[in-house]
Design a protein around this motif. Sequence first.
Motif, mmCIF file in Angstrom:
data_model
loop_
_atom_site.group_PDB
_atom_site.id
_atom_site.type_symbol
_atom_site.label_atom_id
_atom_site.label_comp_id
_atom_site.label_asym_id
_atom_site.label_seq_id
_atom_site.Cartn_x
_atom_site.Cartn_y
_atom_site.Cartn_z
ATOM 1 N N THR A 125 60.185 17.871 32.051
ATOM 2 C CA THR A 125 61.288 17.835 31.086
ATOM 3 C C THR A 125 61.760 19.265 30.819
ATOM 4 N N GLU A 126 62.651 19.740 31.694
ATOM 5 C CA GLU A 126 63.033 21.152 31.712
ATOM 6 C C GLU A 126 63.752 21.601 30.449
ATOM 7 N N ASP A 127 64.601 20.749 29.882
ATOM 8 C CA ASP A 127 65.373 21.148 28.710
ATOM 9 C C ASP A 127 64.472 21.305 27.488
ATOM 10 N N TYR A 128 63.561 20.367 27.299
ATOM 11 C CA TYR A 128 62.655 20.399 26.150
ATOM 12 C C TYR A 128 61.801 21.667 26.175
ATOM 13 N N ALA A 129 61.256 21.984 27.340
ATOM 14 C CA ALA A 129 60.450 23.199 27.471
ATOM 15 C C ALA A 129 61.296 24.450 27.269
ATOM 16 N N PHE A 130 62.529 24.405 27.731
ATOM 17 C CA PHE A 130 63.454 25.532 27.582
ATOM 18 C C PHE A 130 63.698 25.835 26.108
ATOM 19 N N ALA B 13 68.056 22.981 40.633
ATOM 20 C CA ALA B 13 69.502 23.182 40.632
ATOM 21 C C ALA B 13 69.940 24.075 39.473
ATOM 22 N N LEU B 14 69.409 23.828 38.285
ATOM 23 C CA LEU B 14 69.767 24.636 37.122
ATOM 24 C C LEU B 14 69.337 26.092 37.300
ATOM 25 N N ASN B 15 68.126 26.297 37.761
ATOM 26 C CA ASN B 15 67.641 27.666 37.929
ATOM 27 C C ASN B 15 68.377 28.394 39.049
ATOM 28 N N PRO C 48 61.675 26.408 32.500
ATOM 29 C CA PRO C 48 60.268 26.374 32.938
ATOM 30 C C PRO C 48 60.045 25.307 34.007
ATOM 31 N N VAL C 49 59.446 25.695 35.116
ATOM 32 C CA VAL C 49 59.224 24.762 36.230
ATOM 33 C C VAL C 49 57.899 24.014 36.084
ATOM 34 N N LYS C 50 57.100 24.410 35.108
ATOM 35 C CA LYS C 50 55.788 23.788 34.910
ATOM 36 C C LYS C 50 55.900 22.354 34.432
ATOM 37 N N TYR C 51 57.018 22.039 33.737
ATOM 38 C CA TYR C 51 57.159 20.736 33.095
ATOM 39 C C TYR C 51 58.272 19.916 33.751
ATOM 40 N N ALA D 92 57.985 11.360 29.004
ATOM 41 C CA ALA D 92 57.180 11.324 27.780
ATOM 42 C C ALA D 92 55.876 12.086 27.973
ATOM 43 N N SER D 93 55.268 11.939 29.135
ATOM 44 C CA SER D 93 54.041 12.661 29.430
ATOM 45 C C SER D 93 54.298 14.167 29.455
ATOM 46 N N ALA D 94 55.446 14.564 30.042
ATOM 47 C CA ALA D 94 55.788 15.990 30.094
ATOM 48 C C ALA D 94 56.049 16.541 28.697
#
Length: 266
Positions: A181-186, A74-76, A176-179, A222-224
């Motif tokens: 937790t999208e915000d943290y990776a962003f 949705a965000l992307n 990033p779609v790999k993770y 947490a794993s992400a």
Amino acid sequence: MKNDVVVLLPNYNDARGLKKSLSKIENDEEVDILVVDDGSVSDLINEEEIRECFRGKGIVTFLYLEKNGGIIKALNHGLEYLKTKDYEFIARLDAGDICLNNRFKVQADFLRNNPDIALVGSHIIMNDMEGNFLFNIKVPTDSRRIKDLMFVSSSTVIHPTIMFRFSILEKVKSYPVKYYTEDYAFYFEVLKMYKIANIDKFLLEKELNPNSMSLKTKKKQASARLDVIKDNFYFGFYPIYGLFRNYLLYFTPNKVLIEIKKILFK
């Protein structure tokens, strides 16, 4: 007339929350709203009702995904749409959040006055589902400290409080779609090229719903986060401490975490 600031607001089965959030934006806030509905199947959007709730000075636009694909999609989808527009800043908000103290004006002014900063957040007030105060979360404001502590906590910058420059999308194309937790990776992607700050003000109130998806999927998140830390790891105090802390969070029950936060932040 288009404003300089647009608010990206994903929604899934929460028209009530949308109305609440838009009705609390101050009358003199000059912002446009982009709602991205992620294939809702209940509590559906009535565009006329939601536009009537909006108190700011701007337009409300709606995009609809045919089926639920998750918040990253949705965000992307929203970002791809916004790339065809010409805004100066993009802000985030979640359905049900309440903006405080002319949040959008304060953050836009901050970014204009600090050209070296690409993304800015703020402190946050957490309430229960009845609106009763639970605790405050105060985040670091110094850019260097934020970069260090990002390894330690995903709450170093709180996603629905952020505003960032439209121009960073030239390099940071999307979440990033790999993770999971999208915000943290962003944030890590942004920090590779830009500085991040937090304003020393409380600019958002948020409900803490013990049944929310974010709490239900705590272990998955947490794993992400651990995956993000590992992919950005270097040998230093903060990355090592961050790995240890996030492994600990992985095994700590939700109820215990909420009680700890009440003690630490109240």
